[in-house]
Scaffold this active site. Structure first.
Site, short mmCIF file in Angstrom:
data_model
loop_
_atom_site.label_atom_id
_atom_site.label_comp_id
_atom_site.label_asym_id
_atom_site.label_seq_id
_atom_site.Cartn_x
_atom_site.Cartn_y
_atom_site.Cartn_z
N CYS A 2 0.83 -1.20 0.00
CA CYS A 2 0.00 0.00 0.00
C CYS A 2 0.87 1.24 0.00
O CYS A 2 2.01 1.23 0.46
CB CYS A 2 -0.95 0.05 1.19
N ARG A 27 5.94 -0.99 -4.36
CA ARG A 27 5.52 -1.58 -3.09
C ARG A 27 4.54 -2.73 -3.29
O ARG A 27 4.31 -3.51 -2.38
CB ARG A 27 4.87 -0.51 -2.20
N TRP A 76 -3.09 -2.68 -1.52
CA TRP A 76 -2.80 -4.12 -1.59
C TRP A 76 -3.83 -4.81 -0.71
O TRP A 76 -3.93 -4.55 0.48
CB TRP A 76 -1.38 -4.38 -1.07
N ASN A 101 -3.20 2.89 5.38
CA ASN A 101 -2.35 1.69 5.36
C ASN A 101 -2.44 1.03 6.73
O ASN A 101 -2.48 1.72 7.74
CB ASN A 101 -0.88 2.05 5.10
N GLY A 102 -2.41 -0.29 6.75
CA GLY A 102 -2.46 -1.00 8.02
C GLY A 102 -3.72 -1.84 8.15
O GLY A 102 -4.45 -2.05 7.17
N GLU A 484 17.25 -19.32 -0.24
CA GLU A 484 17.07 -18.01 -0.87
C GLU A 484 16.97 -18.15 -2.38
O GLU A 484 16.15 -17.47 -3.03
CB GLU A 484 18.23 -17.10 -0.48
N LYS A 488 13.77 -16.91 -4.62
CA LYS A 488 13.84 -16.00 -5.76
C LYS A 488 13.14 -16.59 -6.98
O LYS A 488 12.41 -15.90 -7.69
CB LYS A 488 15.30 -15.68 -6.11
N GLU A 491 9.34 -16.61 -6.41
CA GLU A 491 8.78 -15.27 -6.33
C GLU A 491 8.51 -14.66 -7.70
O GLU A 491 7.46 -14.06 -7.92
CB GLU A 491 9.76 -14.33 -5.60
N HIS A 507 16.04 -38.41 3.44
CA HIS A 507 14.97 -38.38 4.44
C HIS A 507 13.66 -37.87 3.87
O HIS A 507 12.82 -37.35 4.61
CB HIS A 507 15.41 -37.54 5.64
N LYS A 606 6.39 -4.99 -1.59
CA LYS A 606 7.78 -4.76 -1.24
C LYS A 606 7.99 -4.66 0.26
O LYS A 606 8.86 -5.28 0.83
CB LYS A 606 8.27 -3.46 -1.92
#
Length: 611
Positions: A2, A27, A76, A101-102, A484, A488, A491, A507, A606
């Site tokens: 947002c 964002r 968002w 926002n929030g 990571e 990536k 994402e 395993h 973001k």
């Protein structure tokens, strides 16, 4: 996530608002809108659109909104699906418009009460309860500032808000609690935004609102009130940025630019923090020596990629300092009954410094008996920096792409500095420190060496275009780098990818390995190399295509079904940073070739400033 922009000026504000929204696109959002008070009759013109800011611009071209006071927002979705009805600004009748926002946690109770008063709800959002509350209190008191003040006292949750009212066409009221908001200072105009980047074209002077602050803004000035309703003054800070900070330059995507910025980012992060043979302790703050001397354990809390950076640091700290290092996901830590080891240093990692879960974890830790708090952050004016005992900046500059790249490598670099300083008090020898410092001095050139492999990695990416799954393997401190790398890829290319410690194959994960499951391995020159090679033989025996990013000093033979990318030969302590860059390039080129939205992947934001 947002974005908020607002302005009160002596000129038309629509251009300021739209430019601000453009700069907040990084964002992540699903709809956008503006509300502007008309100069001629003080009515409120609201325009909203689902999708990109470009859709909102088209709506404004079709039906312009003109005036000198306005607010704007990119949303968002949290409460309610992406739709025009749920987009901000939300309004109460034709009198009040509000952006938020929030998350308002008690919105259900408030909604039921307001409906009982006769308010009609047209959206599924928690935000609409706030704007109706403002209207309710304004009807009683006739003053916008007081109406917002009374409203805030009834809210439970996190918010940054901007409010305008048709009866007060020359002012804007804003407030924050648990979500960032800045006030921009101009000449004959003042602004609000959730990020200084939004206001870069109009000012470089900012007041960073503190927790619980309430602001009344006009074109000529502003008044600030703290959480106790006391009139206060806050410092005006100058934040200078160049056009190169926010533009793509000659790159197709921000992510590509930010990957290629990493040698310079690492140089900036190390600048002033290394001598020829040592890490310089004062870089961590004047209390660093006292705190590090007393530290007998470390807890690191972070989210997303920052959590993987912390996971690498655990290996470094325990190896060099021989003290326990616990790594926690912030969203889990904040709801646990934590047992604190005496004299524990509490470390947070956050790119924005406003990550809601990480900030909540810091506040919990401050009441839990930790020795002190240290944050590694990219924004010196952020809430998490202001509330920590020590802070070390990552010097990454603005990162626009949603998938973290340069911020991640900068975090790893700072964490290695921390590990060395703690190691100096442990079992690390002066010779080890000299070797690590020498490797850090060479690190920008080592990353340049990885970037020189981009064409080879781009060719490799073609093998993944039609794949739906991928497995990343690593051992030791390269295991979090495998995690990571998988993050990536998933994402930005939307390929399902998992990271595993290579020793765990037998395993369970080995059951997934076949000719349709490409396996990517990171192979530095360290003590676990032979173990990793044995694990990879198991993978190849099951028919999987194997792609190995191997240190140049390692002997990996290329053969049918096994592709080897030779990486620069580096010290084992900096290997996680160097190998990370190669996996970023792989994910980037796979995403480009699959045609996904690299910089703004679906459903992601973001800066996660809500729980």
């Amino acid at each position: 996530m947002c974005g908020i922009v607002g302005a009160v000026a002596r000129r038309q504000v629509s251009g300021i608002l739209l430019e601000g929204l453009d700069r907040l696109e990084y964002r992540g959002y699903d709809s956008a809108g503006v509300a502007i008070i008309r100069a001629q009759d003080h009515g409120i013109d609201r325009r909203r659109a689902v999708g990109k800011v470009a859709e909102l611009k088209e709506a404004l071209l079709a039906a312009p909104a003109t005036g000198t006071t306005g607010i704007a927002h990119t949303r968002w979705a949290t409460h309610g699906v992406p739709s025009e009805a749920n987009a901000h600004p939300q309004m109460s009748g034709d009198a009040v418009a509000l952006v938020h926002n929030g998350i308002i946690e008690n919105h259900d109770v408030l909604r039921e009460r307001l409906q009982g008063m006769g308010y009609n709800f047209t959206s599924q959002t928690d935000t609409e309860t706030v704007v109706h509350l403002v209207d309710h209190h304004h009807r009683a008191c006739g003053d916008l500032l007081e109406a917002v003040r009374l409203t805030l006292k009834e809210l439970t949750g996190a918010y940054a808000i901007g409010v305008v009212h048709k009866d007060h066409p020359d002012r804007l009221v804003a407030a924050r609690r648990g979500s960032p908001l800045v006030l921009g200072v101009g000449i004959g105009e003042h602004y609000i935004a959730s990020d200084v980047l939004a206001l870069r074209p109009v000012t470089d002077r900012f007041v960073f609102l503190e927790e619980g602050d309430l602001a009344e803004i006009t074109s000529d000035g502003y008044r600030l009130f703290d959480a106790n309703d006391q009139l206060v003054e806050r410092d005006v800070e100058r934040v200078r940025m160049g056009a190169e900070d926010t533009g793509r330059g000659n790159y197709k995507h921000y992510m590509a630019k930010e990957i290629h910025q990493q040698p310079e980012v690492v140089r900036a992060t190390l600048e002033g923090r290394l001598s020829s043979q040592q890490v310089l302790e004062p870089a961590f703050g004047f209390r660093a020596t006292e705190i590090f001397d007393a530290a007998k354990a470390v807890t690191i809390v972070a989210c997303g990629s920052s959590f993987y950076a912390a996971s690498v640091a655990r290996y470094w700290i325990e190896t060099l300092a021989r003290i326990p290092c616990n790594v926690e996901i912030a969203s889990e830590y904040r709801y646990r009954d934590v047992a604190v080891v005496p004299n524990s240093l509490f470390v947070t990692i956050s790119q924005s410094g406003e990550t809601a879960d990480t900030l909540a974890a810091l506040r919990l830790a401050q009441a839990s008996g930790y020795l002190a708090s240290l944050t590694l952050c990219n924004v010196p004016t952020s809430t998490i920096v202001r509330e920590s005992d020590l802070a070390l900046m990552t010097e990454a500059g603005p990162e626009i792409g949603v998938a973290s790249t340069k911020a991640f490598t900068a975090q790893l670099t700072d964490l290695l500095l921390l590990a060395v300083l703690l190691g100096r008090r442990g079992l690390m020898t002066p010779e080890q420190e000299h070797e690590i410092v020498e490797a850090l001095h060479e690190l920008p050139r080592s990353i340049d060496g990885v970037l020189a492999l981009e064409e080879d990695i781009e060719d490799l990416a073609e093998h993944f275009i039609d794949r739906q799954h991928a497995l990343f393997l690593g051992r030791g401190e390269l295991y979090p780098i495998a995690l990571e790398g998988a993050l990536k890829l998933k994402e930005i290319s939307y390929i399902h990818a998992e990271g595993y410690p290579a020793g765990e194959l037998k395993h369970g994960p080995l059951a997934l390995v076949d000719a349709e499951m490409p396996v990517i391995a990171v192979a530095p020159n360290d003590d676990l190399l032979e173990k990793l090679q044995s694990n990879l033989h198991e993978v190849r025996a099951r028919g999987a295509e194997l792609y190995v990013f191997a240190d140049a000093a390692v002997s990996f033979r290329e053969e049918p079904g096994v592709t080897v990318i030779q990486m620069p030969a580096v010290n084992a302590f900096v290997a996680p940073i160097v190998h990370t860059v190669a996996l970023q390039l792989l994910a980037y080129h796979v995403a480009v070739q699959r045609g996904t939205d690299v910089d703004q992947p679906r459903n992601l934001a973001k800066s996660v400033t809500v729980e």
